[in-house]
Design a protein around this motif. Structure first.
Motif, PDB file in Angstrom:
ATOM      1  N   HIS A  55       5.589  10.669  -1.041  1.00  0.00           N
ATOM      2  CA  HIS A  55       5.032  11.870  -0.300  1.00  0.00           C
ATOM      3  C   HIS A  55       5.495  11.931   1.067  1.00  0.00           C
ATOM      4  O   HIS A  55       5.835  13.083   1.701  1.00  0.00           O
ATOM      5  CB  HIS A  55       3.575  11.733  -0.411  1.00  0.00           C
ATOM      6  CG  HIS A  55       2.924  11.823  -1.808  1.00  0.00           C
ATOM      7  ND1 HIS A  55       3.053  13.079  -2.507  1.00  0.00           N
ATOM      8  CD2 HIS A  55       2.385  11.142  -2.632  1.00  0.00           C
ATOM      9  CE1 HIS A  55       2.323  13.054  -3.802  1.00  0.00           C
ATOM     10  NE2 HIS A  55       2.083  11.916  -3.940  1.00  0.00           N
ATOM     11  N   THR A  56       5.330  10.999   1.947  1.00  0.00           N
ATOM     12  CA  THR A  56       5.622  10.737   3.096  1.00  0.00           C
ATOM     13  C   THR A  56       7.147  11.274   3.546  1.00  0.00           C
ATOM     14  O   THR A  56       7.454  12.414   4.210  1.00  0.00           O
ATOM     15  CB  THR A  56       5.262   9.492   3.901  1.00  0.00           C
ATOM     16  OG1 THR A  56       4.090   8.993   3.820  1.00  0.00           O
ATOM     17  CG2 THR A  56       5.779   9.481   5.522  1.00  0.00           C
ATOM     18  N   ALA A  80      13.926   5.084   6.057  1.00  0.00           N
ATOM     19  CA  ALA A  80      12.694   4.377   5.710  1.00  0.00           C
ATOM     20  C   ALA A  80      12.979   2.546   6.200  1.00  0.00           C
ATOM     21  O   ALA A  80      14.051   2.303   5.821  1.00  0.00           O
ATOM     22  CB  ALA A  80      12.467   4.324   4.286  1.00  0.00           C
ATOM     23  N   ALA A  81      12.196   2.168   7.173  1.00  0.00           N
ATOM     24  CA  ALA A  81      12.335   0.934   7.409  1.00  0.00           C
ATOM     25  C   ALA A  81      11.403   0.079   6.642  1.00  0.00           C
ATOM     26  O   ALA A  81      10.453  -0.114   6.500  1.00  0.00           O
ATOM     27  CB  ALA A  81      11.723   0.692   8.919  1.00  0.00           C
ATOM     28  N   LEU A 118       1.850   5.203   5.648  1.00  0.00           N
ATOM     29  CA  LEU A 118       0.652   5.604   5.113  1.00  0.00           C
ATOM     30  C   LEU A 118      -0.189   6.771   5.514  1.00  0.00           C
ATOM     31  O   LEU A 118      -1.103   7.338   4.999  1.00  0.00           O
ATOM     32  CB  LEU A 118      -0.351   4.543   5.370  1.00  0.00           C
ATOM     33  CG  LEU A 118       0.171   3.028   4.915  1.00  0.00           C
ATOM     34  CD1 LEU A 118      -1.147   2.011   4.822  1.00  0.00           C
ATOM     35  CD2 LEU A 118       0.345   2.997   3.348  1.00  0.00           C
ATOM     36  N   ARG A 119       0.694   7.632   6.437  1.00  0.00           N
ATOM     37  CA  ARG A 119       0.047   8.704   6.823  1.00  0.00           C
ATOM     38  C   ARG A 119       0.823  10.103   5.865  1.00  0.00           C
ATOM     39  O   ARG A 119       1.562  10.738   6.575  1.00  0.00           O
ATOM     40  CB  ARG A 119       0.118   9.332   8.376  1.00  0.00           C
ATOM     41  CG  ARG A 119      -0.765   8.256   8.834  1.00  0.00           C
ATOM     42  CD  ARG A 119      -0.771   8.469  10.683  1.00  0.00           C
ATOM     43  NE  ARG A 119      -1.733   7.521  11.186  1.00  0.00           N
ATOM     44  CZ  ARG A 119      -2.965   7.382  11.311  1.00  0.00           C
ATOM     45  NH1 ARG A 119      -3.617   8.492  10.957  1.00  0.00           N
ATOM     46  NH2 ARG A 119      -3.567   6.582  12.086  1.00  0.00           N
ATOM     47  N   ALA A 120       0.671   9.894   4.703  1.00  0.00           N
ATOM     48  CA  ALA A 120       1.483  10.965   3.621  1.00  0.00           C
ATOM     49  C   ALA A 120       1.247  12.119   3.819  1.00  0.00           C
ATOM     50  O   ALA A 120       2.082  12.908   3.379  1.00  0.00           O
ATOM     51  CB  ALA A 120       1.478  10.084   2.601  1.00  0.00           C
ATOM     52  N   PHE A 121       0.225  12.735   4.371  1.00  0.00           N
ATOM     53  CA  PHE A 121      -0.208  13.991   4.280  1.00  0.00           C
ATOM     54  C   PHE A 121      -0.634  14.798   5.542  1.00  0.00           C
ATOM     55  O   PHE A 121      -0.921  15.679   5.937  1.00  0.00           O
ATOM     56  CB  PHE A 121      -1.445  14.222   3.282  1.00  0.00           C
ATOM     57  CG  PHE A 121      -1.191  13.672   2.094  1.00  0.00           C
ATOM     58  CD1 PHE A 121      -0.528  14.109   1.111  1.00  0.00           C
ATOM     59  CD2 PHE A 121      -1.844  12.446   1.706  1.00  0.00           C
ATOM     60  CE1 PHE A 121      -0.406  13.593  -0.100  1.00  0.00           C
ATOM     61  CE2 PHE A 121      -1.650  11.831   0.555  1.00  0.00           C
ATOM     62  CZ  PHE A 121      -0.915  12.320  -0.216  1.00  0.00           C
ATOM     63  N   THR A 122       0.351  14.252   6.553  1.00  0.00           N
ATOM     64  CA  THR A 122       0.332  14.951   8.028  1.00  0.00           C
ATOM     65  C   THR A 122       0.905  16.479   7.719  1.00  0.00           C
ATOM     66  O   THR A 122       2.166  16.356   7.156  1.00  0.00           O
ATOM     67  CB  THR A 122       1.202  14.219   8.742  1.00  0.00           C
ATOM     68  OG1 THR A 122       0.696  12.746   9.051  1.00  0.00           O
ATOM     69  CG2 THR A 122       1.241  14.556  10.160  1.00  0.00           C
ATOM     70  N   LEU A 138       0.860  -1.161   0.172  1.00  0.00           N
ATOM     71  CA  LEU A 138      -0.089   0.087  -0.030  1.00  0.00           C
ATOM     72  C   LEU A 138       0.984   1.266   0.078  1.00  0.00           C
ATOM     73  O   LEU A 138       0.445   2.161  -0.547  1.00  0.00           O
ATOM     74  CB  LEU A 138      -0.970   0.089   1.243  1.00  0.00           C
ATOM     75  CG  LEU A 138      -2.127  -0.866   1.204  1.00  0.00           C
ATOM     76  CD1 LEU A 138      -2.784  -0.766   2.477  1.00  0.00           C
ATOM     77  CD2 LEU A 138      -2.992  -0.411   0.105  1.00  0.00           C
ATOM     78  N   ALA A 139       2.029   1.131   0.720  1.00  0.00           N
ATOM     79  CA  ALA A 139       2.964   2.315   0.797  1.00  0.00           C
ATOM     80  C   ALA A 139       3.202   2.690  -0.672  1.00  0.00           C
ATOM     81  O   ALA A 139       3.891   3.863  -0.946  1.00  0.00           O
ATOM     82  CB  ALA A 139       4.089   2.132   1.750  1.00  0.00           C
ATOM     83  N   LEU A 140       3.516   1.937  -1.570  1.00  0.00           N
ATOM     84  CA  LEU A 140       3.928   2.183  -2.954  1.00  0.00           C
ATOM     85  C   LEU A 140       2.839   2.352  -4.034  1.00  0.00           C
ATOM     86  O   LEU A 140       3.223   2.596  -5.040  1.00  0.00           O
ATOM     87  CB  LEU A 140       4.660   0.854  -3.273  1.00  0.00           C
ATOM     88  CG  LEU A 140       6.029   0.208  -2.454  1.00  0.00           C
ATOM     89  CD1 LEU A 140       6.218  -0.982  -3.067  1.00  0.00           C
ATOM     90  CD2 LEU A 140       7.048   1.387  -2.709  1.00  0.00           C
ATOM     91  N   THR A 141       1.582   2.499  -3.418  1.00  0.00           N
ATOM     92  CA  THR A 141       0.456   3.040  -4.184  1.00  0.00           C
ATOM     93  C   THR A 141       0.731   4.529  -4.692  1.00  0.00           C
ATOM     94  O   THR A 141       1.077   5.289  -3.707  1.00  0.00           O
ATOM     95  CB  THR A 141      -0.842   2.974  -3.447  1.00  0.00           C
ATOM     96  OG1 THR A 141      -1.013   1.676  -2.930  1.00  0.00           O
ATOM     97  CG2 THR A 141      -2.008   3.285  -4.147  1.00  0.00           C
ATOM     98  N   ALA A 142       0.470   4.659  -5.878  1.00  0.00           N
ATOM     99  CA  ALA A 142       0.844   5.924  -6.769  1.00  0.00           C
ATOM    100  C   ALA A 142      -0.450   6.901  -6.291  1.00  0.00           C
ATOM    101  O   ALA A 142      -1.670   6.474  -6.313  1.00  0.00           O
ATOM    102  CB  ALA A 142       0.695   5.882  -8.116  1.00  0.00           C
ATOM    103  N   VAL A 143      -0.285   7.998  -5.756  1.00  0.00           N
ATOM    104  CA  VAL A 143      -0.949   9.072  -5.601  1.00  0.00           C
ATOM    105  C   VAL A 143      -0.463  10.307  -6.200  1.00  0.00           C
ATOM    106  O   VAL A 143       0.488  10.617  -5.756  1.00  0.00           O
ATOM    107  CB  VAL A 143      -1.373   9.420  -4.268  1.00  0.00           C
ATOM    108  CG1 VAL A 143      -2.046  10.776  -3.977  1.00  0.00           C
ATOM    109  CG2 VAL A 143      -1.927   8.264  -3.473  1.00  0.00           C
ATOM    110  N   GLY A 144      -1.372  10.883  -7.136  1.00  0.00           N
ATOM    111  CA  GLY A 144      -0.575  12.126  -7.976  1.00  0.00           C
ATOM    112  C   GLY A 144       0.724  11.700  -8.542  1.00  0.00           C
ATOM    113  O   GLY A 144       1.505  13.122  -8.733  1.00  0.00           O
TER     114      GLY A 144
END
Length: 218
Positions: free
Chosen positions: A35-36, A51-52, A101-105, A22-28
């Motif tokens: 992004h994170t 990155a772990a 997965l909290r890429a937009f904090t 899921l962390a490799l899912t493309a967004v924009g």
């Protein structure tokens, strides 16, 4: 030479096995992981971002983070990853553990967590008031009570630790994070810090990126 790293952010995917993908899912046009990490690297108060990476995803993580000043450390647990960078840390270092997965904090949330630990909190976590009505049920699924939500909060990341508190958490768990926050100080969370794990949340994330007008993004 004295250690120079006074703050380190570990980006993890330790919640569920599927989270790595899921962390490799493309967004924009970029992975959530990208992004994170970009946001953390853009936070001046953070000296080192790590990155772990689960062993099976180490190559994919490295490709997603190509060109970014982020150290990718393969490891089966955060305990192993921490061992690789611990010699770099100063005694007063603040350790952040952040969900990939909290890429937009927002950056302000990250800074408030850092500040809380710098001000003496061994552990700090961003939280939001609970808005949903919470029920308890019995073994057959029958509602037995409504929980008073005034004292309930939903926790987000990054979780901030003083270095001694993080070492103590590692002694109890190979992957400390939200489960290790009893007694933690709290700072205000943010709706944008949602965990992007469902199709609906991906749609929201795409809208956030497309909008391009978020104030103080991570």
């Amino acid at each position: 030479m004295n250690p120079q790293v006074h703050s380190v952010a570990f980006v993890t995917v330790a919640h569920r096995p599927a989270d790595s993908e899921l962390a490799l899912t493309a967004v924009g046009g970029a992975a959530l992981l990208t992004h994170t990490v970009r946001g953390l690297l853009g936070t001046p108060e953070i000296d080192l971002v790590v990155a772990a990476a689960p062993e099976r995803c180490a190559k994919s993580f490295s490709e997603a983070l190509h060109g970014l000043a982020c150290r990718v450390v393969p490891g089966a647990s955060l305990r192993q990853v921490f061992a690789a960078v611990e010699p770099l840390l100063s005694p007063d270092a603040v350790v952040l553990v952040h969900d990939a997965l909290r890429a937009f904090t927002p950056q302000r949330t990250v800074r408030q967590v850092l500040a809380a630990v710098r001000d003496g909190a061994p552990v700090a976590v961003p939280v939001l008031p609970m808005s949903d009505t919470v029920k308890t049920t019995d073994e057959s699924g029958i509602v037995t009570a409504t929980v008073d939500r005034d004292g309930l909060r939903s926790a987000q990341t990054p979780v901030g630790f003083s270095l001694p508190a993080f070492r103590s958490a590692l002694a109890d768990s190979a992957d400390p994070g939200l489960a290790d926050t009893a007694g933690a100080a709290t700072v205000p969370g943010d709706p944008d810090a949602m965990r992007v794990a469902s199709a609906f949340e991906l749609t929201l994330a795409e809208a956030l990126v497309a909008g391009g007008d978020r104030e103080d993004p991570l």
